[in-house]
Scaffold this motif. Sequence first.
Motif, mmCIF file in Angstrom:
data_model
loop_
_atom_site.group_PDB
_atom_site.id
_atom_site.type_symbol
_atom_site.label_atom_id
_atom_site.label_comp_id
_atom_site.label_asym_id
_atom_site.label_seq_id
_atom_site.Cartn_x
_atom_site.Cartn_y
_atom_site.Cartn_z
ATOM 1 N N MET A 253 0.871 -1.165 0.000
ATOM 2 C CA MET A 253 0.000 0.000 0.000
ATOM 3 C C MET A 253 0.914 1.222 0.000
ATOM 4 N N GLU A 254 1.153 1.796 -1.197
ATOM 5 C CA GLU A 254 2.172 2.819 -1.368
ATOM 6 C C GLU A 254 1.559 4.172 -1.718
ATOM 7 N N LEU A 255 1.997 5.192 -1.016
ATOM 8 C CA LEU A 255 1.589 6.568 -1.293
ATOM 9 C C LEU A 255 2.600 7.220 -2.241
ATOM 10 N N ILE A 256 2.096 7.952 -3.236
ATOM 11 C CA ILE A 256 2.972 8.690 -4.161
ATOM 12 C C ILE A 256 2.343 10.056 -4.406
ATOM 13 N N SER A 257 3.115 11.108 -4.204
ATOM 14 C CA SER A 257 2.580 12.451 -4.475
ATOM 15 C C SER A 257 2.589 12.722 -5.975
ATOM 16 N N GLY A 258 1.695 13.600 -6.405
ATOM 17 C CA GLY A 258 1.665 13.984 -7.809
ATOM 18 C C GLY A 258 2.974 14.613 -8.252
ATOM 19 N N SER A 259 3.617 15.360 -7.350
ATOM 20 C CA SER A 259 4.910 15.975 -7.674
ATOM 21 C C SER A 259 5.977 14.917 -7.907
ATOM 22 N N TRP A 281 -2.418 13.238 -5.379
ATOM 23 C CA TRP A 281 -1.964 12.066 -4.622
ATOM 24 C C TRP A 281 -2.402 10.779 -5.303
ATOM 25 N N PHE A 282 -1.533 9.773 -5.204
ATOM 26 C CA PHE A 282 -1.844 8.442 -5.725
ATOM 27 C C PHE A 282 -1.623 7.399 -4.637
ATOM 28 N N LEU A 283 -2.450 6.387 -4.650
ATOM 29 C CA LEU A 283 -2.286 5.232 -3.768
ATOM 30 C C LEU A 283 -2.107 4.001 -4.644
ATOM 31 N N LEU A 284 -0.964 3.353 -4.530
ATOM 32 C CA LEU A 284 -0.667 2.143 -5.300
ATOM 33 C C LEU A 284 -0.858 0.937 -4.391
ATOM 34 N N VAL A 285 -1.754 0.056 -4.789
ATOM 35 C CA VAL A 285 -2.113 -1.096 -3.957
ATOM 36 C C VAL A 285 -1.882 -2.380 -4.731
ATOM 37 N N ASP A 286 -1.303 -3.360 -4.063
ATOM 38 C CA ASP A 286 -1.145 -4.709 -4.612
ATOM 39 C C ASP A 286 -1.995 -5.664 -3.781
ATOM 40 N N ILE A 287 -2.862 -6.427 -4.450
ATOM 41 C CA ILE A 287 -3.761 -7.348 -3.759
ATOM 42 C C ILE A 287 -3.627 -8.717 -4.404
ATOM 43 N N THR A 288 -3.563 -9.750 -3.585
ATOM 44 C CA THR A 288 -3.444 -11.111 -4.099
ATOM 45 C C THR A 288 -4.716 -11.893 -3.827
ATOM 46 N N SER A 289 -5.009 -12.820 -4.727
ATOM 47 C CA SER A 289 -6.188 -13.661 -4.582
ATOM 48 C C SER A 289 -6.019 -14.907 -5.424
ATOM 49 N N ASP A 290 -6.705 -15.970 -5.022
ATOM 50 C CA ASP A 290 -6.665 -17.202 -5.812
ATOM 51 C C ASP A 290 -7.505 -17.090 -7.075
ATOM 52 N N GLY A 291 -8.407 -16.126 -7.097
ATOM 53 C CA GLY A 291 -9.263 -15.971 -8.283
ATOM 54 C C GLY A 291 -9.401 -14.521 -8.678
ATOM 55 N N GLU A 292 -9.259 -14.205 -9.949
ATOM 56 C CA GLU A 292 -9.336 -12.826 -10.425
ATOM 57 C C GLU A 292 -10.711 -12.219 -10.172
ATOM 58 N N THR A 293 -11.758 -13.013 -10.330
ATOM 59 C CA THR A 293 -13.122 -12.504 -10.190
ATOM 60 C C THR A 293 -13.374 -11.975 -8.792
ATOM 61 N N ASP A 294 -12.874 -12.705 -7.790
ATOM 62 C CA ASP A 294 -13.080 -12.320 -6.394
ATOM 63 C C ASP A 294 -12.531 -10.918 -6.139
ATOM 64 N N ILE A 295 -11.294 -10.666 -6.597
ATOM 65 C CA ILE A 295 -10.680 -9.350 -6.422
ATOM 66 C C ILE A 295 -11.473 -8.287 -7.177
ATOM 67 N N ALA A 296 -11.790 -8.564 -8.420
ATOM 68 C CA ALA A 296 -12.465 -7.576 -9.264
ATOM 69 C C ALA A 296 -13.792 -7.139 -8.656
ATOM 70 N N GLU A 297 -14.568 -8.109 -8.173
ATOM 71 C CA GLU A 297 -15.884 -7.781 -7.620
ATOM 72 C C GLU A 297 -15.764 -6.956 -6.350
#
Length: 473
Positions: A253-259, A281-297
């Motif tokens: 869960m990474e914060l990045i400023s626009g600058s 501001w931007f928030l970069l998030v990495d999420i893992t799951s056994d199924g793509e659909t679960d994350i997407a929903e």
Amino acid sequence: MDIEKQVVAEIEALLGPKNIRTGNDAEGFLEDFWGRARGSALCVALPGNTQEVSDVLAICFKHNISVFPQGGNTSTCLGAVPDASGRSIVLSLSRMNRILSIDPLDASITAEAGCILADIQEAAAKVDKFFPLSLGAEGSCQIGGNVSTNAGGTSVLRYGNTRDLVLGMEVVLPDGRIWNGMRTLRKNNTGYDLKHLFIGAEGSLGIITKVSLKIFPSLGHLTSALISFDDIANLTAFTEPLRRAFDTSIIAMELISGSEVRIVKTMMPDLSVPYDQSISWFLLVDITSDGETDIAERLQDVLGEAMESGQIVDVLVSANETQRASIWKLRHSVTESHKKYGMGMSHDVAVPIGDIPRFIEIAKSKVDESFPQAEIAIVGHVGDGNLHYNVMFEKSRWDAIADQPQMRKDVYKAIYDIAADMNGTFSAEHGIGALHVAEMKTYKSEIELEMMKGIKAYFDPLNIMNPGRILPE
């Protein structure tokens, strides 16, 4: 023969002429990555195994010669270059770069200290396992240096700092004795856990030569999301519903400023990530799951609700691994971009997560008032409160400053004082090195320094191991 020449001759006799560097051949080992500091050394020793490390240290101990251990030389705080005295050696672990064993059942991997971090990640992946330590310098930093500095990185939120990944280690003490603490046990409650003394000690107590590390089940499908905000308070507030929805499935869960994004895109114009200059501001998030659909929903539900309320402005969700890699390249290009852009004073602070918006507001006001020629660029591990608050001077503006050393001191102190007032720290993951020794005296209590000095005096009575690092003299 004087002592210095005798030491070089003894080390050369021990390692052979191919494994010692002097004169011009030592050049690459005497300056830090940023080009901020340069030292001098009698020679650079490149031992090939633990016994050779032991023998080199025994020579230096006998003659009271300082030793500066060096891994990939990627330290951000001058932790791996020699001082200017010239009465020292650099000991490079670069030849000790083998992966010694990997045991999927035991969920452990053992490597020599000079092993490149990316090689350990790759070795784990080959047996369908995952080693979570991930840094921008992972293609060149060495695991011994990672352990010696207790490196953090982008996966701390789920897996912890390097300290949490170490099972055992082998260490050569300053007098050449070898401590074998190479175990892969998860439980060993037999008194002081000595390995923790060397983790984060930055080579000041001895030289780590081997490490045993935890590895984990390989990750399932990974989805990255780059989420846009117009207000830092909205960003930090959004981390709570995100955690509630995904819990330990969140890897980063990474914060990045626009600058910051603007600087990276300017220095790296080939990066393909879309960029709207109006975004703060931007928030970069990495999420893992056994199924793509679960994350997407679930992502659709959480993000949709936040967009409707105006909490977030926009979102880019990776559609495939290529797009995901492009998003992360933006984050991992920060260090290289800063080096090209000019002079940056990077503050590795941490404050309680709820205080991040207040810290950013107060720090901006201070920089605008006291250092108007600077600009602020921020990246951070918002999930654990660690911010890399970069006060950047474009090259021509930095060159115009008459007293640059004083400017550095003034900038560092201004930001560190704000973090300290919030019960934070001036060094969350980068360590102390030679750059932040003065801050140790300013921000650590007398009893903390007294205990640390007692440990140092026991292990290194001659003060030959990485002198001038961590502890005020």
